[in-house]
Design a protein around this motif. Structure first.
Motif, PDB file in Angstrom:
ATOM      1  N   PHE A  45     -38.470  89.679 -29.457  1.00 29.47           N
ATOM      2  CA  PHE A  45     -38.186  88.730 -30.535  1.00 29.47           C
ATOM      3  C   PHE A  45     -38.734  89.317 -31.832  1.00 29.47           C
ATOM      4  CE2 PHE A  45     -37.929  85.882 -26.906  1.00 29.47           C
ATOM      5  CZ  PHE A  45     -36.795  85.165 -27.213  1.00 29.47           C
ATOM      6  N   VAL A  46     -37.887  89.416 -32.836  1.00 28.28           N
ATOM      7  CA  VAL A  46     -38.279  89.967 -34.123  1.00 28.28           C
ATOM      8  C   VAL A  46     -38.827  88.831 -34.974  1.00 28.28           C
ATOM      9  CG1 VAL A  46     -37.507  91.253 -36.146  1.00 28.28           C
ATOM     10  CG2 VAL A  46     -36.471  91.707 -33.916  1.00 28.28           C
ATOM     11  N   VAL A  47     -40.161  88.820 -35.108  1.00 27.55           N
ATOM     12  CA  VAL A  47     -40.846  87.744 -35.826  1.00 27.55           C
ATOM     13  C   VAL A  47     -41.969  88.375 -36.639  1.00 27.55           C
ATOM     14  CG1 VAL A  47     -42.195  85.633 -35.562  1.00 27.55           C
ATOM     15  CG2 VAL A  47     -40.370  86.117 -33.964  1.00 27.55           C
ATOM     16  N   GLN A  48     -41.977  88.137 -37.938  1.00 28.19           N
ATOM     17  CA  GLN A  48     -43.056  88.636 -38.796  1.00 28.19           C
ATOM     18  C   GLN A  48     -44.341  87.853 -38.522  1.00 28.19           C
ATOM     19  OE1 GLN A  48     -42.752  91.264 -40.930  1.00 28.19           O
ATOM     20  NE2 GLN A  48     -40.655  91.500 -40.244  1.00 28.19           N
ATOM     21  N   LYS A  49     -45.437  88.564 -38.389  1.00 29.76           N
ATOM     22  CA  LYS A  49     -46.755  87.939 -38.185  1.00 29.76           C
ATOM     23  C   LYS A  49     -46.700  86.821 -37.147  1.00 29.76           C
ATOM     24  CE  LYS A  49     -47.844  88.739 -42.990  1.00 29.76           C
ATOM     25  NZ  LYS A  49     -47.987  88.102 -44.293  1.00 29.76           N
ATOM     26  N   PRO A  50     -46.480  87.170 -35.890  1.00 33.75           N
ATOM     27  CA  PRO A  50     -46.327  86.130 -34.863  1.00 33.75           C
ATOM     28  C   PRO A  50     -47.642  85.407 -34.548  1.00 33.75           C
ATOM     29  CG  PRO A  50     -46.174  88.313 -33.890  1.00 33.75           C
ATOM     30  CD  PRO A  50     -46.308  88.505 -35.359  1.00 33.75           C
ATOM     31  N   THR A  51     -47.818  84.268 -35.167  1.00 30.89           N
ATOM     32  CA  THR A  51     -48.959  83.398 -34.865  1.00 30.89           C
ATOM     33  C   THR A  51     -48.400  82.034 -34.488  1.00 30.89           C
ATOM     34  OG1 THR A  51     -49.130  82.754 -37.186  1.00 30.89           O
ATOM     35  CG2 THR A  51     -50.525  84.585 -36.468  1.00 30.89           C
ATOM     36  N   ASP A  52     -49.222  81.234 -33.861  1.00 30.71           N
ATOM     37  CA  ASP A  52     -48.803  79.894 -33.417  1.00 30.71           C
ATOM     38  C   ASP A  52     -47.511  79.952 -32.595  1.00 30.71           C
ATOM     39  OD1 ASP A  52     -50.975  78.666 -34.661  1.00 30.71           O
ATOM     40  OD2 ASP A  52     -49.897  78.536 -36.569  1.00 30.71           O
ATOM     41  N   VAL A  53     -47.488  80.870 -31.651  1.00 29.98           N
ATOM     42  CA  VAL A  53     -46.322  81.050 -30.790  1.00 29.98           C
ATOM     43  C   VAL A  53     -46.591  80.369 -29.453  1.00 29.98           C
ATOM     44  CG1 VAL A  53     -44.915  82.744 -29.567  1.00 29.98           C
ATOM     45  CG2 VAL A  53     -45.671  83.207 -31.893  1.00 29.98           C
ATOM     46  N   GLN A  54     -45.597  79.651 -28.970  1.00 27.86           N
ATOM     47  CA  GLN A  54     -45.684  79.038 -27.655  1.00 27.86           C
ATOM     48  C   GLN A  54     -44.471  79.466 -26.848  1.00 27.86           C
ATOM     49  OE1 GLN A  54     -46.508  74.862 -27.705  1.00 27.86           O
ATOM     50  NE2 GLN A  54     -48.037  75.073 -29.308  1.00 27.86           N
TER      51      GLN A  54
END
Length: 171
Positions: free
Chosen positions: A30-39
């Motif tokens: 998954f292309v996500v910038q700064k992956p935080t708060d991921v569930q």
């Protein structure tokens, strides 16, 4: 929408996903910038991915082409991607697509940089081997004829043997 106990805005935007198939695993990035708060919720037949922070809100729900082993699957978080390595329930069975539904969503792409057509790897190796063996047979059949005279070979070998003795004695 309330998902994972979070109140998410609608409509939900999906994160872009790149995937590729291997004999035992399916990999999804998954292309996500700064992956935080991921569930993430990985189930045998589907996966729910949700990212909710002040910058971005993403929601993806995948219904897999086939079942995966949830306890032998892994994830790694990087600066710009989240990688999922999902172990197939049926190894050595190719997935022609990531999802059960043949309609391809615009947010899923094949990762051609990592894609390999592993189904035919053994066949390709066998074809190369057969081609090599045919070449060897062809060379041996073309070179048939009179056996070359090797009578003077003993003089050459004796000279080489004497030369090697001389070199070792000087050491």
């Amino acid at each position: 929408s309330v998902i994972f106990g979070l109140n998410l805005p609608t409509p939900l935007q999906p994160a872009h996903a790149l995937w590729f198939d291997r004999k035992k695993y399916v990999t999804i990035n998954f292309v996500v910038q700064k992956p935080t708060d991921v569930q993430v919720d990985i189930q045998p037949d589907k996966m729910i991915f949700c990212k909710n922070d002040t910058d971005d809100v993403f929601y993806n729900e995948l219904h897999f082409y086939d079942k995966v082993q949830i306890y032998d699957s892994r994830e790694r978080v990087h600066e710009r991607t989240i990688n999922f390595l999902l172990r197939k329930m049926k190894p050595d069975v190719a997935w022609p697509r990531l999802q059960k539904d043949p309609a391809k969503p615009s947010w899923i792409s094949v990762d051609f940089d990592n894609w390999r057509d592993w189904e035919h790897e053994e066949d390709e190796g066998k074809a190369e081997y057969d081609q090599y063996m045919d070449g060897i047979q062809e060379m041996t059949s073309e070179n048939k004829g009179a056996i070359p005279d090797m009578g003077d070979l003993s003089d050459v070998s004796r000279g080489i043997w004497e030369l090697s003795l001389c070199n070792t004695e000087k050491l």
